[in-house]
Scaffold this motif. Structure first.
Motif, mmCIF file in Angstrom:
data_model
loop_
_atom_site.group_PDB
_atom_site.id
_atom_site.type_symbol
_atom_site.label_atom_id
_atom_site.label_comp_id
_atom_site.label_asym_id
_atom_site.label_seq_id
_atom_site.Cartn_x
_atom_site.Cartn_y
_atom_site.Cartn_z
ATOM 1 N N PRO A 1 0.811 -1.216 0.000
ATOM 2 C CA PRO A 1 0.000 0.000 0.000
ATOM 3 C C PRO A 1 0.849 1.274 0.000
ATOM 4 O O PRO A 1 0.497 2.258 -0.648
ATOM 5 N N ARG A 2 1.978 1.224 0.691
ATOM 6 C CA ARG A 2 2.809 2.416 0.742
ATOM 7 C C ARG A 2 3.381 2.753 -0.642
ATOM 8 O O ARG A 2 3.327 3.898 -1.082
ATOM 9 N N LYS A 3 3.883 1.740 -1.339
ATOM 10 C CA LYS A 3 4.417 1.950 -2.684
ATOM 11 C C LYS A 3 3.320 2.417 -3.631
ATOM 12 O O LYS A 3 3.530 3.215 -4.518
ATOM 13 N N ILE B 1 0.645 4.159 -2.816
ATOM 14 C CA ILE B 1 0.345 5.573 -2.558
ATOM 15 C C ILE B 1 1.413 6.459 -3.219
ATOM 16 O O ILE B 1 1.089 7.508 -3.774
ATOM 17 N N CYS B 2 2.665 6.013 -3.198
ATOM 18 C CA CYS B 2 3.725 6.765 -3.892
ATOM 19 C C CYS B 2 3.418 6.820 -5.392
ATOM 20 O O CYS B 2 3.461 7.888 -6.003
ATOM 21 N N THR C 1 0.572 9.187 -6.078
ATOM 22 C CA THR C 1 0.964 10.575 -5.857
ATOM 23 C C THR C 1 1.847 11.087 -6.999
ATOM 24 O O THR C 1 1.609 12.172 -7.537
ATOM 25 N N PHE D 1 3.684 9.177 4.702
ATOM 26 C CA PHE D 1 4.046 7.920 4.053
ATOM 27 C C PHE D 1 4.739 8.066 2.694
ATOM 28 O O PHE D 1 4.962 7.067 2.014
ATOM 29 N N LEU D 2 5.076 9.289 2.295
ATOM 30 C CA LEU D 2 5.830 9.432 1.049
ATOM 31 C C LEU D 2 7.309 9.259 1.391
ATOM 32 O O LEU D 2 8.100 10.191 1.312
ATOM 33 N N ASP E 1 9.645 7.919 -0.038
ATOM 34 C CA ASP E 1 10.628 8.049 -1.107
ATOM 35 C C ASP E 1 11.220 9.447 -1.161
ATOM 36 O O ASP E 1 12.231 9.670 -1.797
ATOM 37 N N HIS F 1 -3.583 9.691 6.854
ATOM 38 C CA HIS F 1 -3.147 10.190 5.555
ATOM 39 C C HIS F 1 -3.096 11.710 5.514
ATOM 40 O O HIS F 1 -2.540 12.293 4.590
ATOM 41 N N SER G 1 1.510 -1.443 7.602
ATOM 42 C CA SER G 1 1.583 -1.626 6.156
ATOM 43 C C SER G 1 2.068 -0.356 5.469
ATOM 44 O O SER G 1 2.739 -0.414 4.446
ATOM 45 N N MET G 2 1.726 0.808 6.044
ATOM 46 C CA MET G 2 2.158 2.057 5.426
ATOM 47 C C MET G 2 3.618 2.389 5.722
ATOM 48 O O MET G 2 4.233 3.174 5.016
ATOM 49 N N MET G 3 4.165 1.834 6.794
ATOM 50 C CA MET G 3 5.550 2.141 7.163
ATOM 51 C C MET G 3 6.525 1.093 6.615
ATOM 52 O O MET G 3 7.720 1.229 6.741
ATOM 53 N N LYS G 4 5.979 0.048 6.029
ATOM 54 C CA LYS G 4 6.818 -1.033 5.509
ATOM 55 C C LYS G 4 7.787 -0.476 4.472
ATOM 56 O O LYS G 4 7.413 0.304 3.623
#
Lengths: 445, 324
Positions: free
Chosen positions: A238-240, A242-243, A246, B43-44, B46, B294, B317-320
């Motif tokens: 889910p995190r990837k 959302i990236c 975005t 959670f971005l 990257d 979010h 799951s969001m911090m994975k």
């Protein structure tokens, strides 16, 4: 992204011939920038310039339509990253997955369940938009049979999912009138898929594992003449995800990067029912165009659809409830009557506190143009006259055996005038809605 | 051609807020809770860091909240009648990161529990549990100024998080928390300007900004959640470009709002189309919490164990892949 008048001017002939009806090319360019005239008024513009200028006038995220008629689903054409900057325009499509491996009974009960996924809340109907039919059986005949059953039994829009282009080709006749989304074109089958989408004028989902490959693929498909695309980056955390969502939106809006300027589609990964809804809710708030879930329970879809309604609400327009008498709980002729404004948050806060008090009451929302109590009072939209008029015309008198009305504590100053205007006895309630339960209890005792 | 994604790099970070103090720091907590420090939108990962993950506090009361819907009371059983037992259950069984004790019973129109009794409860609570503690007043300004000041004094050194300090009532609580070295919650009514103003008022008294958590208001899903969502996004964006008076982590009281609404609380008998309330209620609370995550929530104050478990999994799951 829209070009300025000067940028447009650079592409015009600069002859000031006046054939367009404007005195100079620059004046015409200014009108074009303001979208007041169209480019075809200029008979001399070069093909090359036309291409550039028409390209620039396209929205950065293409508007893609699935389905037809009043149930059609429009996606994309979003303009901002954050809803407070303007608003989010086209609510994410929410749908449920149906696999074609279900037997007749299971299929029937799944369709029945899906058809019930519409809810009436706060005076509005909210419902799902789509069924994604997946060709898990890999059989064309089975796929066609299930699609047919769905087309017959629901009005929902369709996504037809198969890895096998041949199966899609064969089944498309069963559903093409519904203008379904074809899922999906990949690096290995895109020519055939594009051909099929083009032939039937259908929107096409495009899958690649990352945005770079996806951008590459959409350009190839566009060059084959298919433009209504929906982007998918496949299963990942889910995190990837959302990236990806975005960056897709950001590249389209901030860089006018056309190859990613399309709505997106996401399938939930979680299989635990609560987790699935939370995952889906994250995609809905963070830019997904379509979200497909496996779960189809009402207690799963009600919160998910509500997340969508909330996020796609226009932040510049106060949300209003209909000005009328609302019954909270099992009211009787002796139940108290409270008035407030028709700003939805004000009304729902009051209604919520009345409900929490467990004392049935009538709440009358007065038309105050969607303003909160103090704002409406200051703007003279919530006055003794307007409340008196509402008491008079709402029909409340016929439903109760008393003539007492509770007004918000903040407008206590209206009491005298309101008693005069209406002939009702005015009681001053608490200033904050949180005081309502104890106020009602003390009234009752 | 390699596709170069547009990544945002912000100039400023969210404050790091630490709640609770261990023995070396003058407290008695087993460990402290740290939130904030973000250099990116939620959670971005990257394009920036989230050095501390969001946490979940479970909310308990000094008096049993018998008005709660059955579906919410059920999982706690008799424990709701004993705040210490209730808190322990939340920590041991339901894995709450910390406890939020709301002294609702001190309200003059409720049980009007005395400040002495409240102090006794708070001291006992700290003795019996090992997590950090959030302490919230009853909402009656006068009474809170007495009760919270006394509780602050009695827990000096524990670095609790006290609330709520609002624009029209902050001085007493700020002075107490400053004297006793606690953290404070700055409360504002869905208004970014007031949110900033309260932070300014509090820090003007000499209070350290990194000991403030912001409460921009909470609204339930379907009942104005999006107003809070956008205030949080606006506030974060301002903080990232350097507004120090909006750089505090967010605390959001999800449970108290979510369980007020009928979509969470109504029995399936009353709303047959909405499904079983034992599934629906916790999910309504969890979905509200996820939307808040979010938007940037750091501390979620929640009620139902199932909702807490769901949200904790969602955070996981969001911090994975934080480090990849």
């Amino acid at each position: 992204m829209a070009l300025s008048g000067l940028e447009i001017y650079k592409h015009l002939p600069k002859t000031n011939c006046k054939d367009c009806g404007f005195p100079t090319c620059l004046a015409f360019a200014m009108q074009l920038a303001a979208k007041k005239v169209s480019l075809d008024k200029c008979p001399h513009v070069s093909e090359e310039a036309k291409k550039v200028l028409e390209g620039a006038s396209q929205p950065p995220i293409r508007l893609v339509t699935i389905g037809t008629g009043e149930n059609k689903l429009e996606l994309g054409n979003e303009t901002v990253m954050f809803r407070h900057e303007e608003r989010f325009y086209h609510p994410a499509g929410i749908g449920v997955l149906v696999e074609d491996t279900l037997d007749d009974n299971a299929l029937k009960s799944r369709i029945d369940k899906i058809n019930k996924l519409k809810f009436e809340r706060v005076g509005r109907e909210i419902k799902i938009d789509l069924i994604a039919v997946k060709n898990s059986s890999k059989s064309a005949a089975q796929f066609a049979k299930v699609i047919k059953a769905i087309v017959e039994k629901t009005k929902l829009n369709l996504i037809l999912m198969s890895e096998n282009v041949g199966n899609l080709k064969e089944c498309i006749k069963v559903a093409k009138e519904k203008k379904p989304l074809l899922y999906c074109a990949t690096k290995s089958n895109y020519q055939e898929m594009a051909q099929l989408a083009k032939e039937h004028s259908l929107p096409l989902a495009v899958h690649a594992e990352n945005l770079e490959e996806l951008a590459d693929l959409t350009q190839k498909i566009v060059s084959l003449g298919v433009q209504d695309l929906v982007l998918d980056t496949g299963p990942k955390s889910p995190r990837k995800k959302i990236c990806d969502l975005t960056y897709t939106r950001r590249m389209a809006l901030k860089k006018t990067f056309r190859p990613l300027g399309y709505p997106t589609i996401v399938f939930t990964q979680s299989s635990e029912p609560n987790d699935e809804v939370c995952e889906a809710a994250g995609y809905v708030v963070k830019y997904a165009g379509i979200v497909i879930t496996k779960g189809a329970e009402p207690w799963q879809l009600l919160p998910l659809l509500t997340v969508r309604s909330d996020i796609y609400t226009d932040p510049q327009k106060p949300v209003q409830v209909e000005p009328k008498v609302y019954e909270i709980g099992a009211v009787k002729k002796t139940s108290p009557v409270l008035v407030t404004t028709n700003f939805s948050i004000t009304y729902f806060t009051v209604a919520g506190e009345v409900e929490a008090s467990k004392i049935p009451a009538y709440v009358i929302s007065c038309d105050a143009e969607g303003m909160s109590v103090l704002t409406a009072w200051a703007a003279e939209k919530f006055t003794a006259e307007s409340i008196a008029k509402m008491l008079d015309t709402s029909g409340i008198s016929g439903r109760i055996s008393h003539k007492n009305v509770v007004i918000p504590g903040y407008v206590a100053v209206l009491s005298g005038k309101l008693e005069e205007e209406s002939g009702w006895k005015v009681l001053v309630g608490p200033k904050e809605a949180s005081g309502i339960p104890s106020y009602l209890r003390s009234m009752a005792s | 051609m390699a596709l170069e994604l547009l990544k945002e790099r912000w100039s400023s970070a969210i404050n790091v807020l630490k709640v609770g103090a261990v023995k070396e720091e003058g407290g008695t907590r087993a460990s402290a809770i740290t939130v904030g420090g973000q250099t990116t939108l939620p959670f971005l990962l990257d394009e920036g860091g989230m050095p501390h993950r969001p946490v979940v506090a479970m909310e308990i009361f000094d008096v049993a909240p018998l008005e709660w819907p059955v579906s919410l009371l059920e999982p706690f059983g008799d424990a709701v009648k004993d705040p210490v037992k209730w808190a322990k259950k939340c920590i041991n069984e339901f894995k709450a990161d910390l406890i939020c004790l709301t002294l609702k019973g001190t309200h003059p129109e409720a049980e009007n529990i005395s400040a002495d009794k409240a102090v006794e409860l708070v001291k006992n609570m700290l003795k019996e549990i090992s997590t950090p503690l959030i302490i919230i007043g009853s909402g009656d300004k006068e009474k809170d100024n007495d009760v919270l000041a006394r509780c602050s004094q009695a827990t000096k050194g524990e670095n609790c998080l006290f609330g709520l300090a609002a624009q029209d009532n902050f001085k007493t609580l700020v002075a107490s928390c400053m004297a006793d070295d606690h953290c404070i919650i700055a409360d504002s009514p869905i208004d970014i300007n007031i949110a900033k103003q309260v932070n300014i008022l509090i820090t003007d008294m000499g209070f350290k900004p990194e000991k403030i958590a912001m409460h921009p208001s909470t609204a339930a899903l379907g009942y104005g959640m999006e107003y809070v969502y956008s205030i949080m996004e606006r506030s974060r964006l301002a903080a990232f470009v350097g507004d120090k008076m909006l750089a505090m982590p967010f605390i959001i009281f999800v449970g108290q709002e979510a369980w007020k609404v009928k979509e969470a609380a109504a029995n399936v008998a009353d709303e047959p189309g909405w499904g079983d309330e034992r599934m629906r209620g916790p999910l309504w609370e969890a979905a509200t919490a996820v939307a808040m995550l979010h938007a940037g929530a750091d501390i979620l104050v929640m009620r139902h164990p199932e909702a807490v478990a769901t949200v904790k999994r969602s955070i996981d799951s969001m911090m994975k892949g934080n480090n990849d």
